[in-house]
Design a protein around this motif. Structure first.
Motif, PDB file in Angstrom:
ATOM      1  N   UNK A 300      34.798  37.186  39.853  1.00 50.49           N
ATOM      2  CA  UNK A 300      34.032  36.544  40.827  1.00 50.49           C
ATOM      3  C   UNK A 300      34.332  35.294  41.351  1.00 50.49           C
ATOM      4  N   UNK A 301      34.319  34.991  42.931  1.00 47.40           N
ATOM      5  CA  UNK A 301      35.007  33.498  43.117  1.00 47.40           C
ATOM      6  C   UNK A 301      34.071  33.999  44.701  1.00 47.40           C
ATOM      7  N   UNK A 302      34.241  33.278  45.556  1.00 45.38           N
ATOM      8  CA  UNK A 302      33.377  32.725  47.037  1.00 45.38           C
ATOM      9  C   UNK A 302      34.412  31.919  48.043  1.00 45.38           C
ATOM     10  N   UNK A 303      34.717  32.969  49.885  1.00 42.60           N
ATOM     11  CA  UNK A 303      35.887  32.486  50.117  1.00 42.60           C
ATOM     12  C   UNK A 303      35.798  33.514  50.938  1.00 42.60           C
ATOM     13  N   UNK A 304      36.808  32.465  52.557  1.00 43.68           N
ATOM     14  CA  UNK A 304      36.305  33.587  53.367  1.00 43.68           C
ATOM     15  C   UNK A 304      37.636  35.205  53.078  1.00 43.68           C
ATOM     16  N   UNK A 326      32.437  34.657  54.701  1.00 41.95           N
ATOM     17  CA  UNK A 326      32.243  34.557  53.334  1.00 41.95           C
ATOM     18  C   UNK A 326      31.474  34.230  52.182  1.00 41.95           C
ATOM     19  N   UNK A 327      31.366  34.530  51.320  1.00 43.39           N
ATOM     20  CA  UNK A 327      30.108  35.059  50.434  1.00 43.39           C
ATOM     21  C   UNK A 327      30.246  34.787  48.739  1.00 43.39           C
ATOM     22  N   UNK A 328      29.498  34.964  47.856  1.00 41.05           N
ATOM     23  CA  UNK A 328      30.013  35.534  46.220  1.00 41.05           C
ATOM     24  C   UNK A 328      30.326  36.864  46.486  1.00 41.05           C
ATOM     25  N   UNK A 329      31.729  37.353  45.595  1.00 43.95           N
ATOM     26  CA  UNK A 329      31.607  38.860  45.776  1.00 43.95           C
ATOM     27  C   UNK A 329      31.755  38.365  44.211  1.00 43.95           C
ATOM     28  N   UNK A 330      32.450  40.503  43.460  1.00 39.55           N
ATOM     29  CA  UNK A 330      32.710  40.426  42.853  1.00 39.55           C
ATOM     30  C   UNK A 330      34.063  41.729  42.799  1.00 39.55           C
TER      31      UNK A 330
END
Length: 350
Positions: A300-304, A326-330
């Motif tokens: 899980x992390x966040x980036x473009x 960009x948003x937090x995603x799994x």
């Protein structure tokens, strides 16, 4: 050509071109003041870009992921090593080393970056990459031998190599936060490092030069330290630390070529032999191909990102289909095979 390679090459060209310009500014102020103005130029210029970008963005998802609290220890270490110690050592080295020789010695940054990435941070490498680095090391040794007898030159080269070590540490620590907004990373680094270095320089009695020189220094810093770092962080995200460092080894060649034109440095035969060795090492890196079956573990992390094969997920907000966003995603577990670099999604064991 891979996107990350383009980012790394552009970063290298911008940074390499800044070295002969910095050489022209050496002697007009103390090393601390010069490093401070270079980084302040970087920070202020990028701050303007940051504000302008924010004004043009319509939705929060269009904005790159910002630095998180867990990023701060890594980022603080990167700023101190690469933003404070590194530039000062380089300016000290440029006081006694020619701009063209200093430009080639800066190839050691890629070597030291890779050594730290491989043996401290456990990034993958193969024989081709290792041989390429050996060629670059051999070129650095040859160049050092050529200038060891010159008065003050040896200590100048030690200072330049010390700067490379600081930037090697910086590069590896910055990779830890490379998924975050590169503009934010480079902007804060420029403002913090620039203010600290300039304050130290003024406290030591340094006087600022004429306003036109200050402005020129800021412009050099914005291009060679600011925009270059933004591109470098993007390359880290796509290529990993060691390979980005290898491609960044093009920087000294850009600086050496420009310094020969600007400053009239007269290279000898050993200079060109060293350049050929370094060119061979960089070619080995540029022609690398790495592909095998590998497994992606849950992460899980966040980036473009765009919704490619590594980003097949749903959203917990209303999404209008705009990409990148960009948003937090799994990331779900995934096993497949394709050519890849040790980017932010491929930091697996072999």
């Amino acid at each position: 050509m891979h996107t990350g390679v383009i980012y790394a090459m552009l970063a290298a060209l911008l940074f390499g071109a800044s070295t002969p310009f910095a050489k022209l500014l050496v002697g007009q102020m103390s090393p601390f003041a010069l490093a401070g103005l270079l980084y302040l130029g970087s920070g202020v210029g990028l701050l303007v870009c940051y504000v302008a970008r924010a004004a043009l963005q319509r939705h929060a998802q269009e904005r790159p992921a910002t630095l998180s609290r867990s990023d701060l220890p890594w980022y603080a270490g990167a700023v101190l090593a690469g933003g404070v110690a590194g530039p000062v050592l380089l300016m000290l080295g440029l006081e006694s080393v020619s701009a063209s020789s200093a430009s080639l010695l800066l190839n050691m940054e890629g070597v030291l970056t890779a050594m730290l990435a491989w043996f401290v941070f456990k990034e993958n490498f193969d024989r081709r990459i290792f041989i390429g680095m050996l060629l670059i090391v051999a070129a650095g040794v040859l160049l050092s031998w050529d200038h060891a007898a010159s008065q003050g030159g040896l200590w100048g080269m030690v200072a330049v190599i010390g700067a490379c070590l600081c930037w090697g540490i910086d590069n590896n620590l910055t990779r830890k936060v490379s998924a975050s907004d590169p503009l934010q990373i480079a902007c804060i680094k420029g403002l913090v490092a620039g203010s600290l270095n300039l304050a130290i320089g003024l406290a030591m009695g340094s006087r600022l030069p004429a306003s036109t020189t200050v402005l020129l220094t800021g412009v050099v810093g914005f291009a060679g330290y600011g925009l270059s770092l933004v591109l470098y962080v993007l390359a880290l995200r796509h290529l990993g630390t060691a390979r980005t460092g290898a491609y960044f080894s093009m920087a000294p060649f850009a600086g050496a070529a420009l310094s020969l034109l600007m400053l009239g440095d007269a290279p000898d035969a050993l200079f060109w032999i060293a350049a050929a060795l370094m060119g061979g090492g960089i070619w080995l890196h540029l022609t690398e191909s790495h592909a095998h079956e590998h497994e992606h573990l849950p992460m899980a992390h966040a980036h473009l990102h765009r919704h490619d094969e590594h980003h097949q997920h749903s959203h917990d907000f209303e999404w209008d289909g705009a990409e990148p966003h960009a948003h937090p995603h799994q990331h779900a577990p995934l096993r497949h095979s394709h050519a890849h670099y040790p980017d932010i999604h491929h930091r697996h064991e072999h």
